[in-house]
Design a protein around this motif. Structure first.
Motif, PDB file in Angstrom:
ATOM      1  N   ASN A  39       0.802  -1.222   0.000  1.00  0.00           N
ATOM      2  CA  ASN A  39       0.000   0.000   0.000  1.00  0.00           C
ATOM      3  C   ASN A  39       0.835   1.271   0.000  1.00  0.00           C
ATOM      4  O   ASN A  39       0.293   2.368   0.131  1.00  0.00           O
ATOM      5  N   ALA A  40       2.135   1.138  -0.144  1.00  0.00           N
ATOM      6  CA  ALA A  40       3.029   2.305  -0.179  1.00  0.00           C
ATOM      7  C   ALA A  40       2.997   2.949  -1.563  1.00  0.00           C
ATOM      8  O   ALA A  40       2.741   2.278  -2.570  1.00  0.00           O
ATOM      9  N   LYS A  41       3.275   4.227  -1.595  1.00  0.00           N
ATOM     10  CA  LYS A  41       3.371   4.962  -2.865  1.00  0.00           C
ATOM     11  C   LYS A  41       4.809   5.246  -3.235  1.00  0.00           C
ATOM     12  O   LYS A  41       5.174   5.252  -4.403  1.00  0.00           O
ATOM     13  N   LEU A  42       5.650   5.526  -2.213  1.00  0.00           N
ATOM     14  CA  LEU A  42       7.055   5.833  -2.450  1.00  0.00           C
ATOM     15  C   LEU A  42       7.903   5.166  -1.378  1.00  0.00           C
ATOM     16  O   LEU A  42       7.711   5.390  -0.182  1.00  0.00           O
ATOM     17  N   VAL A  43       8.840   4.327  -1.829  1.00  0.00           N
ATOM     18  CA  VAL A  43       9.739   3.595  -0.946  1.00  0.00           C
ATOM     19  C   VAL A  43      11.170   3.927  -1.367  1.00  0.00           C
ATOM     20  O   VAL A  43      11.466   4.026  -2.558  1.00  0.00           O
ATOM     21  N   VAL A  44      12.044   4.084  -0.374  1.00  0.00           N
ATOM     22  CA  VAL A  44      13.456   4.349  -0.632  1.00  0.00           C
ATOM     23  C   VAL A  44      14.270   3.249   0.037  1.00  0.00           C
ATOM     24  O   VAL A  44      14.001   2.872   1.178  1.00  0.00           O
ATOM     25  N   GLU A  45      15.261   2.762  -0.692  1.00  0.00           N
ATOM     26  CA  GLU A  45      16.222   1.817  -0.121  1.00  0.00           C
ATOM     27  C   GLU A  45      17.589   2.482  -0.119  1.00  0.00           C
ATOM     28  O   GLU A  45      18.018   3.025  -1.132  1.00  0.00           O
ATOM     29  N   ILE A  58      10.398  -5.195  -4.362  1.00  0.00           N
ATOM     30  CA  ILE A  58       9.702  -5.270  -5.649  1.00  0.00           C
ATOM     31  C   ILE A  58       8.640  -6.366  -5.638  1.00  0.00           C
ATOM     32  O   ILE A  58       7.556  -6.182  -6.196  1.00  0.00           O
ATOM     33  N   ASP A  59       8.925  -7.481  -4.993  1.00  0.00           N
ATOM     34  CA  ASP A  59       7.945  -8.576  -4.909  1.00  0.00           C
ATOM     35  C   ASP A  59       6.659  -8.150  -4.207  1.00  0.00           C
ATOM     36  O   ASP A  59       5.609  -8.750  -4.425  1.00  0.00           O
ATOM     37  N   ARG A  60       6.748  -7.115  -3.367  1.00  0.00           N
ATOM     38  CA  ARG A  60       5.594  -6.650  -2.584  1.00  0.00           C
ATOM     39  C   ARG A  60       5.029  -5.318  -3.089  1.00  0.00           C
ATOM     40  O   ARG A  60       3.949  -4.911  -2.680  1.00  0.00           O
ATOM     41  N   LEU A  61       5.756  -4.636  -3.943  1.00  0.00           N
ATOM     42  CA  LEU A  61       5.439  -3.270  -4.376  1.00  0.00           C
ATOM     43  C   LEU A  61       4.298  -3.240  -5.387  1.00  0.00           C
ATOM     44  O   LEU A  61       4.275  -4.027  -6.334  1.00  0.00           O
ATOM     45  N   SER A  62       3.382  -2.315  -5.188  1.00  0.00           N
ATOM     46  CA  SER A  62       2.298  -2.101  -6.142  1.00  0.00           C
ATOM     47  C   SER A  62       2.886  -1.556  -7.451  1.00  0.00           C
ATOM     48  O   SER A  62       3.847  -0.775  -7.417  1.00  0.00           O
ATOM     49  N   PRO A  63       2.335  -1.947  -8.605  1.00  0.00           N
ATOM     50  CA  PRO A  63       2.877  -1.475  -9.889  1.00  0.00           C
ATOM     51  C   PRO A  63       2.817   0.048 -10.059  1.00  0.00           C
ATOM     52  O   PRO A  63       3.599   0.613 -10.814  1.00  0.00           O
ATOM     53  N   ASP A  64       1.920   0.713  -9.311  1.00  0.00           N
ATOM     54  CA  ASP A  64       1.834   2.170  -9.433  1.00  0.00           C
ATOM     55  C   ASP A  64       2.661   2.898  -8.370  1.00  0.00           C
ATOM     56  O   ASP A  64       2.643   4.128  -8.294  1.00  0.00           O
ATOM     57  N   GLU A  66       6.489   3.720  -6.461  1.00  0.00           N
ATOM     58  CA  GLU A  66       7.850   3.996  -6.932  1.00  0.00           C
ATOM     59  C   GLU A  66       8.864   3.540  -5.890  1.00  0.00           C
ATOM     60  O   GLU A  66       8.648   3.702  -4.692  1.00  0.00           O
ATOM     61  N   LEU A  67       9.974   3.001  -6.365  1.00  0.00           N
ATOM     62  CA  LEU A  67      11.097   2.596  -5.522  1.00  0.00           C
ATOM     63  C   LEU A  67      12.344   3.321  -5.996  1.00  0.00           C
ATOM     64  O   LEU A  67      12.697   3.263  -7.180  1.00  0.00           O
ATOM     65  N   PRO A  85      14.937  -3.560 -14.451  1.00  0.00           N
ATOM     66  CA  PRO A  85      14.703  -2.541 -15.486  1.00  0.00           C
ATOM     67  C   PRO A  85      13.293  -1.931 -15.475  1.00  0.00           C
ATOM     68  O   PRO A  85      12.901  -1.250 -16.414  1.00  0.00           O
ATOM     69  N   MET A  86      12.540  -2.145 -14.400  1.00  0.00           N
ATOM     70  CA  MET A  86      11.156  -1.676 -14.330  1.00  0.00           C
ATOM     71  C   MET A  86      11.089  -0.143 -14.345  1.00  0.00           C
ATOM     72  O   MET A  86      11.955   0.514 -13.778  1.00  0.00           O
ATOM     73  N   PRO A  87      10.042   0.411 -14.954  1.00  0.00           N
ATOM     74  CA  PRO A  87       9.935   1.872 -15.024  1.00  0.00           C
ATOM     75  C   PRO A  87       9.695   2.543 -13.670  1.00  0.00           C
ATOM     76  O   PRO A  87      10.010   3.723 -13.505  1.00  0.00           O
ATOM     77  N   ASN A  88       9.176   1.806 -12.691  1.00  0.00           N
ATOM     78  CA  ASN A  88       8.911   2.396 -11.376  1.00  0.00           C
ATOM     79  C   ASN A  88      10.052   2.185 -10.376  1.00  0.00           C
ATOM     80  O   ASN A  88       9.926   2.513  -9.199  1.00  0.00           O
ATOM     81  N   VAL A  89      11.185   1.658 -10.869  1.00  0.00           N
ATOM     82  CA  VAL A  89      12.360   1.439 -10.024  1.00  0.00           C
ATOM     83  C   VAL A  89      13.497   2.315 -10.554  1.00  0.00           C
ATOM     84  O   VAL A  89      13.881   2.213 -11.715  1.00  0.00           O
TER      85      VAL A  89
END
Length: 180
Positions: A39-45, A58-64, A66-67, A85-89
């Motif tokens: 349910n997160a919108k923006l995650v930072v590692e 990524i396994d848990r991240l919603s496609p919409d 961003e990481l 190579p995902m567009p949201n990563v």
């Protein structure tokens, strides 16, 4: 980059990686169990390394959602750019000290870190933790993997609530500190 090449890079740069081996799947799962990444919108590692935590996110991240992954080692960045190579990563080959430059005022749900704060200068550590605290939204959490319980005191300078968990299912055994 093969796993053996990644391990060679890890051992060649112990002063910046701060680890003898990459995070185990059990440690990654323990760390992520204190989040609601779906349910997160923006995650930072902070400290992408070999991508083991990144993959768990990524396994848990919603496609919409961003990481953003910060990593200072160019070889690790190159390997992660190919692996994810995902567009949201977004793989960012820069210091976590510059977090605010990339966020541009946006607030973060989770900052997940495996940075070796025991090996990072006091000035850089203070910058990273200051920017991390300021980047979180009101319900956001900073979650850190570490090998020394003494870091809890350092995190206490920036966060009012810190929960500490421990797992033996990593080499070496590790703490997970959940900071609010």
């Amino acid at each position: 980059m093969s796993k053996s090449d990644l391990l060679l890079e890890l051992y060649s740069n112990l002063s910046t990686t701060g680890a003898l081996t990459f995070s185990s799947k059990a440690l990654v799962n323990k760390m992520l169990s204190y989040t609601d990444i779906a349910n997160a919108k923006l995650v930072v590692e902070l400290g992408g390394g070999d991508g083991s935590i990144t993959q768990g996110i990524i396994d848990r991240l919603s496609p919409d959602a961003e990481l953003m992954v910060f990593e200072i080692n160019r070889s690790f960045c190159d390997a992660m750019e190919k692996q994810f190579p995902m567009p949201n990563v977004q793989i960012i080959c820069d210091s976590a000290e510059n977090l605010e430059l990339y966020l541009k005022g946006r607030k973060v749900d989770y900052v997940l870190s495996s940075l070796p704060f025991s090996l990072i200068s006091k000035e850089a550590t203070d910058q990273i933790l200051y920017h991390t605290k300021n980047s979180l939204n009101e319900k956001g959490k900073f979650i850190q993997i570490c090998y020394s319980y003494l870091l809890k005191k350092l995190f206490g300078k920036y966060f009012s609530k810190i929960e500490t968990k421990f797992t033996m299912r990593n080499l070496p055994p590790a703490f997970v500190m959940i900071c609010h």
